[in-house]
Design an enzyme around this catalytic site. Structure first.
Site, PDB file in Angstrom:
ATOM      1  N   ARG A 100       5.115   7.445  11.616  1.00  0.00           N
ATOM      2  CA  ARG A 100       6.471   7.013  11.218  1.00  0.00           C
ATOM      3  C   ARG A 100       7.417   7.570  12.268  1.00  0.00           C
ATOM      4  O   ARG A 100       7.516   8.789  12.413  1.00  0.00           O
ATOM      5  CB  ARG A 100       6.804   7.533   9.825  1.00  0.00           C
ATOM      6  CG  ARG A 100       8.252   7.342   9.431  1.00  0.00           C
ATOM      7  CD  ARG A 100       8.496   7.522   7.961  1.00  0.00           C
ATOM      8  NE  ARG A 100       8.045   6.354   7.208  1.00  0.00           N
ATOM      9  CZ  ARG A 100       8.452   6.030   5.990  1.00  0.00           C
ATOM     10  NH1 ARG A 100       9.318   6.799   5.354  1.00  0.00           N
ATOM     11  NH2 ARG A 100       7.995   4.954   5.391  1.00  0.00           N
ATOM     12  N   HIS A 127       8.323  -2.479   9.559  1.00  0.00           N
ATOM     13  CA  HIS A 127       7.683  -1.729   8.469  1.00  0.00           C
ATOM     14  C   HIS A 127       6.563  -2.607   7.905  1.00  0.00           C
ATOM     15  O   HIS A 127       6.645  -3.094   6.774  1.00  0.00           O
ATOM     16  CB  HIS A 127       8.720  -1.361   7.412  1.00  0.00           C
ATOM     17  CG  HIS A 127       8.263  -0.282   6.469  1.00  0.00           C
ATOM     18  ND1 HIS A 127       7.032   0.343   6.564  1.00  0.00           N
ATOM     19  CD2 HIS A 127       8.885   0.284   5.402  1.00  0.00           C
ATOM     20  CE1 HIS A 127       6.923   1.233   5.597  1.00  0.00           C
ATOM     21  NE2 HIS A 127       8.037   1.223   4.880  1.00  0.00           N
ATOM     22  N   GLN A 130       4.941  -2.114   4.376  1.00  0.00           N
ATOM     23  CA  GLN A 130       5.800  -2.520   3.259  1.00  0.00           C
ATOM     24  C   GLN A 130       5.666  -4.025   3.000  1.00  0.00           C
ATOM     25  O   GLN A 130       5.524  -4.455   1.849  1.00  0.00           O
ATOM     26  CB  GLN A 130       7.255  -2.169   3.580  1.00  0.00           C
ATOM     27  CG  GLN A 130       8.219  -2.517   2.469  1.00  0.00           C
ATOM     28  CD  GLN A 130       7.951  -1.697   1.215  1.00  0.00           C
ATOM     29  OE1 GLN A 130       7.858  -0.481   1.280  1.00  0.00           O
ATOM     30  NE2 GLN A 130       7.832  -2.352   0.069  1.00  0.00           N
ATOM     31  N   ASP A 213      17.442  -3.916   0.557  1.00  0.00           N
ATOM     32  CA  ASP A 213      17.075  -2.592   1.055  1.00  0.00           C
ATOM     33  C   ASP A 213      18.380  -1.845   1.340  1.00  0.00           C
ATOM     34  O   ASP A 213      19.464  -2.459   1.349  1.00  0.00           O
ATOM     35  CB  ASP A 213      16.218  -2.739   2.330  1.00  0.00           C
ATOM     36  CG  ASP A 213      15.755  -1.395   2.896  1.00  0.00           C
ATOM     37  OD1 ASP A 213      15.739  -0.393   2.149  1.00  0.00           O
ATOM     38  OD2 ASP A 213      15.404  -1.343   4.098  1.00  0.00           O
ATOM     39  N   CYS A 253      12.165  -2.106  -1.431  1.00  0.00           N
ATOM     40  CA  CYS A 253      11.089  -1.246  -0.908  1.00  0.00           C
ATOM     41  C   CYS A 253      11.192   0.180  -1.412  1.00  0.00           C
ATOM     42  O   CYS A 253      10.191   0.892  -1.416  1.00  0.00           O
ATOM     43  CB  CYS A 253      11.107  -1.278   0.619  1.00  0.00           C
ATOM     44  SG  CYS A 253      12.679  -0.700   1.301  1.00  0.00           S
ATOM     45  N   ARG A 281       1.733  -0.637  -2.693  1.00  0.00           N
ATOM     46  CA  ARG A 281       1.638   0.058  -1.400  1.00  0.00           C
ATOM     47  C   ARG A 281       0.259   0.713  -1.276  1.00  0.00           C
ATOM     48  O   ARG A 281      -0.328   0.756  -0.215  1.00  0.00           O
ATOM     49  CB  ARG A 281       2.740   1.127  -1.292  1.00  0.00           C
ATOM     50  CG  ARG A 281       4.164   0.591  -1.200  1.00  0.00           C
ATOM     51  CD  ARG A 281       4.399  -0.180   0.079  1.00  0.00           C
ATOM     52  NE  ARG A 281       3.977   0.574   1.252  1.00  0.00           N
ATOM     53  CZ  ARG A 281       4.733   1.451   1.919  1.00  0.00           C
ATOM     54  NH1 ARG A 281       5.993   1.625   1.566  1.00  0.00           N
ATOM     55  NH2 ARG A 281       4.269   2.108   2.976  1.00  0.00           N
TER      56      ARG A 281
END
Ligand code: CP
Ligand code: NVA
Length: 300
Positions: A100, A127, A130, A213, A253, A281
Site C-alpha cells: 500500500r 485500488h 477493492q 468514497d 469501500c 474483500r
C-alpha cells in the site's frame, strides 16, 4: 496467470470472471486450503488500513500460509534504503508482496525488482483489490454484472479508477457524478465508456447501484477545507437513494466520513450492502493470493 496485480489492467481476458468464480466458491465452501503452505506474503504498508491488511492476513492463513506485516516507517522504504533494495531483499525471503503506497511508481518498482508477485493494496491511482470485492457483491445481489448500471457520486479517485476498469470489463454501464475538477482521467472515462453527469440526482436515476468514497483520501489531508467546500451537494443521503429507486443498492469501500460523502442512515439502511462488500474483500483477496502466490488457476 498474470505475474503481478498492480491494477485491473494487469488482468488477462477471463481473469476477472475467474477470480470472481473462485471467490464465490471460497465463500460458499468456507474454503481452507494449502495453496500457500510454507509460503510467506510480506505486507508493506505506507498508509493505515483495517480491511486490506486484515483480509490479506486472514486469507494467507486460510490458505495455509503466513503474512508478515511491515510498517514502512520501520523499514524506511525509500528513506533508510531505496525501494529497489527493499524489493531485492524481500524477494529472497518471501513468495509474494502486497504493498500500500503513496505513489503508484513504488508498486511498479517493487514489481520490477522483487522477482515474486506484487499486489497493489492501494496506491494513489488504483485500488484493484477493492474493485474485485465490489463486483463480487453486485454479482451476488443481482445474479449478473453485464448490463448493470452503476452511478458513482463523489471524488474521481483511486477507488473509482479500478471500479471503472473492472466494471467495463464486466460489461457494466457506469455514470460518474463529480464536481468540476474532480473527474477521473479523460482517457480512463473513455476506455470504460463511462458518462459524466454533474447533477447527482440525474446521475443516480434508475441506477442498480450507487457508490461513493471519501472526498479526502489518505495523503490529501491538507486539501480538506477546499474539498469539503467543492463537494457540497454530493452527499449520498436517503433522499438521493430514493431518487435512485428501490432497486438500487448502496456501496462504499469504507472507511466512511459520516456527514461528508454519506450519512449514517444510508450506510446502516435497507439498501446498503457495504458490510457484504467488506466481507467480500476476504473472499476475493483469497482468490488473488491462491492464484498469484499459490499457483491455483482461477476457474472461470
Ligand atoms: N476499503 C479499504 O481498502 O479499507 P482499508 O483502508 O481499511 O484497508
Ligand atoms: N480513496 C480512499 C480509499 C480508502 C480505502 C483513499 O485512498 O484514502
Amino acid at each position: 496467470m498474470p505475474e503481478h496485480l498492480l491494477n485491473i489492467a494487469s488482468l488477462r481476458p477471463g481473469d476477472l470472471q475467474g477470480i470472481l468464480e473462485t471467490a464465490a466458491y471460497f465463500k460458499k465452501s468456507s474454503y481452507r486450503g494449502r495453496e500457500l503452505a510454507g509460503k510467506t506474503v510480506a505486507l508493506l504498508f505506507e498508509k493505515p488500513s483495517l480491511r486490506t491488511r486484515t483480509t490479506l492476513e486472514v486469507a494467507a492463513l486460510h490458505l495455509g500460509g503466513h503474512a508478515v506485516y511491515l510498517d514502512t516507517r520501520q523499514v524506511g522504504l525509500g528513506v533508510r534504503e531505496p525501494v529497489k533494495d527493499v524489493a531485492l531483499n524481500l524477494g529472497r525471503w518471501v513468495e509474494g508482496i502486497a504493498a500500500r503506497v503513496n505513489k503508484h511508481e513504488t508498486v511498479e518498482e517493487l514489481a520490477r525488482y522483487a522477482g515474486v508477485p506484487v499486489i497493489n493494496a492501494l496506491s494513489d491511482t488504483d485500488h484493484p483489490l477493492q474493485a474485485l470485492a465490489d463486483l463480487l457483491t453486485l454479482r451476488e445481489h443481482f445474479g449478473r454484472l453485464e448490463g448493470l448500471r452503476l452511478a458513482y457520486v463523489g471524488d474521481g479517485n483511486n477507488v473509482l479508477a479500478s471500479l471503472l476498469e473492472a466494471a467495463s470489463l464486466a460489461g457494466m454501464e457506469v455514470v460518474v457524478s463529480t464536481p468540476e475538477g474532480y473527474e477521473p482521467p479523460a482517457g480512463l472515462m473513455e476506455r470504460a465508456g463511462a458518462t459524466l453527469v454533474r447533477d447527482p440526482y440525474e446521475a443516480v436515476a434508475g441506477a442498480d447501484a450507487v457508490y461513493t468514497d471519501v472526498w479526502v483520501s489518505m495523503g490529501q489531508e491538507e486539501e480538506t477545507q477546499r474539498r469539503l467546500r467543492d463537494f457540497r451537494g454530493y452527499t449520498v443521503t436517503p433522499e438521493l437513494m430514493e431518487a435512485a429507486g428501490k432497486q438500487a443498492v448502496f456501496l462504499h469501500c469504507l472507511p466512511a466520513h459520516y456527514g461528508e460523502e454519506v450519512v449514517e442512515e444510508v450506510v446502516y439502511g435497507p439498501q446498503s450492502k457495504v458490510f457484504d462488500q467488506a466481507e467480500n474483500r476476504l473472499h476475493t483477496v483469497k482468490a488473488v493470493l491462491a492464484g498469484l502466490v499459490g499457483g491455483r488457476p482461477w476457474s472461470g
